[in-house]
Enzyme design. Structure first.
Site, PDB file in Angstrom:
ATOM      1  N   CYS A 287       0.840  -1.200   0.000  1.00 27.92           N
ATOM      2  CA  CYS A 287       0.000   0.000   0.000  1.00 27.92           C
ATOM      3  C   CYS A 287       0.877   1.254   0.000  1.00 27.92           C
ATOM      4  O   CYS A 287       0.632   2.194  -0.754  1.00 27.92           O
ATOM      5  CB  CYS A 287      -0.936  -0.029   1.208  1.00 27.92           C
ATOM      6  N   CYS A 288       1.917   1.255   0.854  1.00 27.36           N
ATOM      7  CA  CYS A 288       2.829   2.411   0.896  1.00 27.36           C
ATOM      8  C   CYS A 288       3.514   2.601  -0.458  1.00 27.36           C
ATOM      9  O   CYS A 288       3.739   3.730  -0.885  1.00 27.36           O
ATOM     10  CB  CYS A 288       3.878   2.243   1.986  1.00 27.36           C
TER      11      CYS A 288
ATOM     12  N   CYS B  51      -0.823   8.779   7.185  1.00 25.36           N
ATOM     13  CA  CYS B  51      -2.174   8.454   6.737  1.00 25.36           C
ATOM     14  C   CYS B  51      -3.061   8.188   7.953  1.00 25.36           C
ATOM     15  O   CYS B  51      -2.617   7.625   8.954  1.00 25.36           O
ATOM     16  CB  CYS B  51      -2.145   7.204   5.862  1.00 25.36           C
TER      17      CYS B  51
ATOM     18  N   CYS C 185      -3.256   4.700   9.630  1.00 22.99           N
ATOM     19  CA  CYS C 185      -1.970   4.134  10.067  1.00 22.99           C
ATOM     20  C   CYS C 185      -1.246   5.030  11.062  1.00 22.99           C
ATOM     21  O   CYS C 185      -0.051   4.854  11.304  1.00 22.99           O
ATOM     22  CB  CYS C 185      -1.070   3.896   8.856  1.00 22.99           C
TER      23      CYS C 185
ATOM     24  N   CYS D 202       8.226   3.811   5.425  1.00 20.78           N
ATOM     25  CA  CYS D 202       7.261   3.483   4.387  1.00 20.78           C
ATOM     26  C   CYS D 202       7.926   3.242   3.045  1.00 20.78           C
ATOM     27  O   CYS D 202       7.253   2.977   2.069  1.00 20.78           O
ATOM     28  CB  CYS D 202       6.241   4.605   4.267  1.00 20.78           C
TER      29      CYS D 202
HETATM   30  S1  SF4 Z   1       0.614   4.731   5.633  1.00 21.04           S
HETATM   31 FE1  SF4 Z   1      -1.048   3.161   5.571  1.00 21.04          FE
HETATM   32  S2  SF4 Z   1      -2.687   3.955   4.232  1.00 21.04           S
HETATM   33 FE2  SF4 Z   1      -0.819   5.226   3.946  1.00 21.04          FE
HETATM   34  S3  SF4 Z   1       0.153   4.345   2.188  1.00 21.04           S
HETATM   35 FE3  SF4 Z   1       1.100   3.349   3.956  1.00 21.04          FE
HETATM   36  S4  SF4 Z   1      -0.130   1.520   4.405  1.00 21.04           S
HETATM   37 FE4  SF4 Z   1      -1.284   2.800   2.943  1.00 21.04          FE
END
Ligand code: SF4
EC number: 1.8.4.10
Length: 229
Positions: free
Chosen positions: A113-114, A197, A200, A225
């Site tokens: 996701c990151c 985010c 998170c 990340c």
């Molecule tokens: S911090 Fe969480 S929601 Fe944001 S990109 Fe990374 S995993 Fe995805």
């Protein structure tokens, strides 16, 4: 690749930024995630009238308070903050295959996701940059303890990576914000020292590591990340 190697350790934040502009002209970009350090850097850039552009990685999952601050900064400084967003197709595929909260289920999913929402957009943001500027500080976490002020970013083609606040304490950051009346993210008043985010990031307790509220379900050594390697 940049040939410029400068020992920035002896320079304060404003001097480091000015020195970098001397090297790279208008090729520098500030990565703004709307945390306390980023608004300090924005203010330093504005006060010193430095030709440094500003971008945000708009993951689509930021807090409303972060978007509110974005508006406020636009008005205060009259700047254009360029937004880089995830690519539509891979994002749709991820949501369809794994749902909107896959990052809670494994480190691999979280990194996926990151990567999609931050790392890939960062590559686009830096594609034409001579160097980038971050608000990272050494005392924020174990992963940042030996952070240099001026480094070469091999991940992004050898461009410069500047961390002008590397040796600042949290108190110094807040002293600056108060002294210069810089708009800041209201999440900081609710126990969020580190802004990320919404799903998170959480508030921390007094005495906890400053980045303890980021990906709190993971080990401290894994909590980056992918933006900073
Ligand atoms: S911090 Fe969480 S929601 Fe944001 S990109 Fe990374 S995993 Fe995805």
């Amino acid at each position: 690749m940049s040939d410029h190697r400068v020992d920035g350790e002896s320079l304060d934040a404003a001097a480091l930024l000015t020195e970098a502009v001397g090297h790279f002209g208008d090729g520098l970009k500030l990565a703004c995630s709307f945390g306390a350090e980023d608004v300090v850097l924005l203010d330093l850039i504005a006060q010193n009238k430095l030709p440094i552009s500003v971008f945000v990685l708009d993951t689509g999952r930021l807090h409303q308070e972060t978007y509110d601050l974005w508006e406020q900064l636009n008005q205060r400084y009259g700047i254009k903050i360029v937004a880089y967003t995830p690519q539509t197709e891979p994002l749709q595929q991820l949501l369809q295959l794994k749902g909107p909260g896959s990052f809670y289920h494994s480190i691999e999913n979280r990194r996926e996701c990151c990567h999609l929402r931050k790392v890939e957009p960062l590559s686009r943001a830096l594609a034409d940059a001579a160097g980038w500027i971050t608000g990272q500080r050494r005392e924020q976490s174990v992963t940042r303890a030996s952070l240099p002020k001026w480094e070469t970013d091999a991940t992004h083609g050898g461009i410069a990576k500047l961390n002008p606040l590397a040796d600042w304490t949290e108190a110094q950051v807040w002293d600056y914000i108060k002294a210069h009346r810089v708009p800041y993210n209201k999440l900081h008043d609710q126990g969020f020292p580190s802004i990320g985010c919404a799903p998170c990031t959480r508030a921390i307790e007094p005495g906890e590591d400053l980045r303890a509220g980021r990906w709190w379900w993971e080990n401290p050594e894994q909590k980056e990340c992918g933006l900073h390697k």
